[in-house]
Design an enzyme around this catalytic site. Structure first.
Site, short mmCIF file in Angstrom:
data_model
loop_
_atom_site.label_atom_id
_atom_site.label_comp_id
_atom_site.label_asym_id
_atom_site.label_seq_id
_atom_site.Cartn_x
_atom_site.Cartn_y
_atom_site.Cartn_z
N GLY A 122 0.83 -1.20 0.00
CA GLY A 122 0.00 0.00 0.00
C GLY A 122 0.86 1.24 0.00
N GLY A 129 0.64 5.47 1.52
CA GLY A 129 -0.14 6.41 2.31
C GLY A 129 0.54 7.75 2.39
N GLY A 130 0.22 8.47 3.44
CA GLY A 130 0.71 9.83 3.61
C GLY A 130 2.22 9.95 3.69
N GLY A 171 4.53 7.56 2.43
CA GLY A 171 5.30 6.89 1.40
C GLY A 171 4.74 5.50 1.21
N LYS A 172 5.58 4.59 0.80
CA LYS A 172 5.08 3.25 0.50
C LYS A 172 5.20 2.29 1.69
CE LYS A 172 5.35 3.45 -4.45
NZ LYS A 172 6.11 3.18 -5.66
N VAL A 173 4.34 1.29 1.67
CA VAL A 173 4.36 0.28 2.72
C VAL A 173 4.64 -1.08 2.09
CG1 VAL A 173 3.06 -0.78 4.62
CG2 VAL A 173 2.61 1.61 3.99
N LYS A 204 7.27 0.74 6.58
CA LYS A 204 6.88 2.03 5.99
C LYS A 204 8.13 2.77 5.61
CE LYS A 204 2.52 2.93 8.05
NZ LYS A 204 1.68 3.93 8.71
N ASP A 213 -4.92 11.26 14.60
CA ASP A 213 -5.42 10.86 13.28
C ASP A 213 -6.18 9.53 13.36
OD1 ASP A 213 -5.89 11.27 10.61
OD2 ASP A 213 -3.89 10.66 9.95
P1 ADP Z 1 -2.21 6.23 5.57
O1 ADP Z 1 -1.11 7.23 5.52
O2 ADP Z 1 -3.29 6.43 4.57
O3 ADP Z 1 -2.70 5.94 6.97
P2 ADP Z 1 -0.39 4.06 5.67
O4 ADP Z 1 0.87 4.57 5.07
O5 ADP Z 1 -0.47 4.02 7.15
O6 ADP Z 1 -1.58 4.86 5.07
O7 ADP Z 1 -0.70 2.61 5.12
C1 ADP Z 1 -1.03 2.37 3.78
C2 ADP Z 1 -1.63 0.97 3.65
O8 ADP Z 1 -0.68 -0.02 4.02
C3 ADP Z 1 -2.81 0.73 4.57
O9 ADP Z 1 -4.00 1.13 3.99
C4 ADP Z 1 -2.76 -0.76 4.81
O10 ADP Z 1 -3.46 -1.44 3.79
C5 ADP Z 1 -1.29 -1.07 4.72
N1 ADP Z 1 -0.68 -1.19 6.07
C6 ADP Z 1 -0.20 -0.20 6.85
N2 ADP Z 1 0.30 -0.66 8.00
C7 ADP Z 1 0.15 -2.00 7.97
C8 ADP Z 1 0.46 -3.08 8.88
N3 ADP Z 1 1.06 -2.84 10.06
N4 ADP Z 1 0.15 -4.33 8.51
C9 ADP Z 1 -0.46 -4.56 7.33
N5 ADP Z 1 -0.78 -3.62 6.44
C10 ADP Z 1 -0.48 -2.35 6.73
#
Ligand code: ADP
Length: 290
Positions: free
Chosen positions: A19, A21-22, A24-26, A40, A136
């Site tokens: 995924g 998010g705000g 960068g990449k996960v 992250k 948040d």
């Molecule tokens: P945001 O900034 O929108 O909160 P994140 O960067 O926290 O997004 O996470 C992006 C995506 O990565 C999430 O929507 C989720 O699907 C996945 N993700 C984040 N943290 C975890 C985790 N600890 N375990 C599994 N998936 C995760």
């Protein structure tokens, strides 16, 4: 610490992106002891650097609770910023509610998800030292583990995210639209009660499966307008309830749950309960079913 640094720089393998998010990449990955983790990786410049940042992160890595997504490690090296979290195999609450993850959450499960998340937030507010305001709280920051136990993610992070309008006096709000405490606009301060407001919005999402703002409509207002307390079973909200739970019937404590959610989203912070009061109340709802 040095160990953590070593752990995350040399021994994790980036297997796949899960995924973005705000920040960068996960990625999903594995660390040397075999634990599966979510990594992250911050985009250049999206997070603050420096000693203050490291101190803050070190603090967060010492916070442990079964309803909080644990920060397993972190590393900052050669411009790289990575945060390593426990991996949550069942994704975010938002994904489940929108039917994207294929996980069906029945009403009882939703009550337990609310309870678990409330316990995690209570821990941050009352037991973490120093206390932590999440800032948040939202359904994409509530993750589900292998048993569908809810864990709150990203606590304490939003104040570390560098402002997009860097260099200007910022009027940028830190929370997410639709979840933001209305008192914030007057006081410019986020408090524990701001988290309570956002949590109330999440509770309404659990009931309706709708996002806080959908088709220009704000869930809190919609519920407030539709509410009719003479309807002892559904509070006038029957049409707004997520069909998948409404059709299953037996929504134990529905009216009490909605009442609690509406107290959490009171305009005035002093009218909102504390997170620990929310916990106690949801516990009684769950117990009343025996
Ligand atoms: P945001 O900034 O929108 O909160 P994140 O960067 O926290 O997004 O996470 C992006 C995506 O990565 C999430 O929507 C989720 O699907 C996945 N993700 C984040 N943290 C975890 C985790 N600890 N375990 C599994 N998936 C995760």
């Amino acid at each position: 610490s040095y160990d953590e640094l070593k752990k995350c720089t040399s021994n994790f393998s980036e297997t796949n992106e899960i995924g973005s998010g705000g920040y960068g990449k996960v990625y999903k990955g594995m660390i040397s002891d075999g634990q599966i983790v979510a990594i992250k990786r911050a985009q250049q410049g999206s997070m603050q650097g420096g000693l203050e940042f490291k101190t803050e992160i070190e603090l967060l890595s010492r916070v442990h609770h079964k309803n909080l997504v644990g920060l397993v490690g972190f590393c900052f090296e050669q411009g790289e910023q990575m945060l390593v979290y426990e991996f949550m195999p069942n994704g975010t609450l938002r994904e489940s509610l929108s039917g994207r993850s294929g996980i069906y959450l029945d009403w009882k499960r939703r009550l337990r998800i609310a309870l678990g998340s409330a316990r995690g937030l209570t821990y941050l507010h009352e037991l973490a030292n120093p206390p932590i305001i999440h800032r948040d709280v939202k359904s994409t920051n509530i993750l589900l583990d292998e048993n569908l136990t809810s864990k709150v993610a990203d606590f304490g992070l939003s104040k570390l995210v560098q402002d997009a309008t860097k260099g200007h006096v910022s009027t940028q709000v830190k929370g997410t639209l639709g979840y933001l405490d209305p008192e914030y606009y007057m006081t410019q301060q986020l408090t524990e009660k701001s988290d309570v407001y956002s949590f109330g919005v999440v509770m309404l999402e659990l009931v309706t499966a709708r996002q806080p703002i959908e088709k220009g409509k704000y869930i809190v207002r919609e519920v407030r307008m539709a509410m009719n307390k003479t309807d002892a079973e559904y509070y006038g909200l029957k049409e707004m309830i997520d069909p998948s739970i409404r059709n299953a019937g037996n929504l134990v404590g529905f009216v009490k749950f909605v009442d609690l959610a509406m107290q959490c989203v009171e305009e005035s912070a002093s009218d909102r309960p504390t997170m620990s009061e929310v916990v106690k109340y949801i516990e009684t709802i769950l117990q009343s079913d025996g």
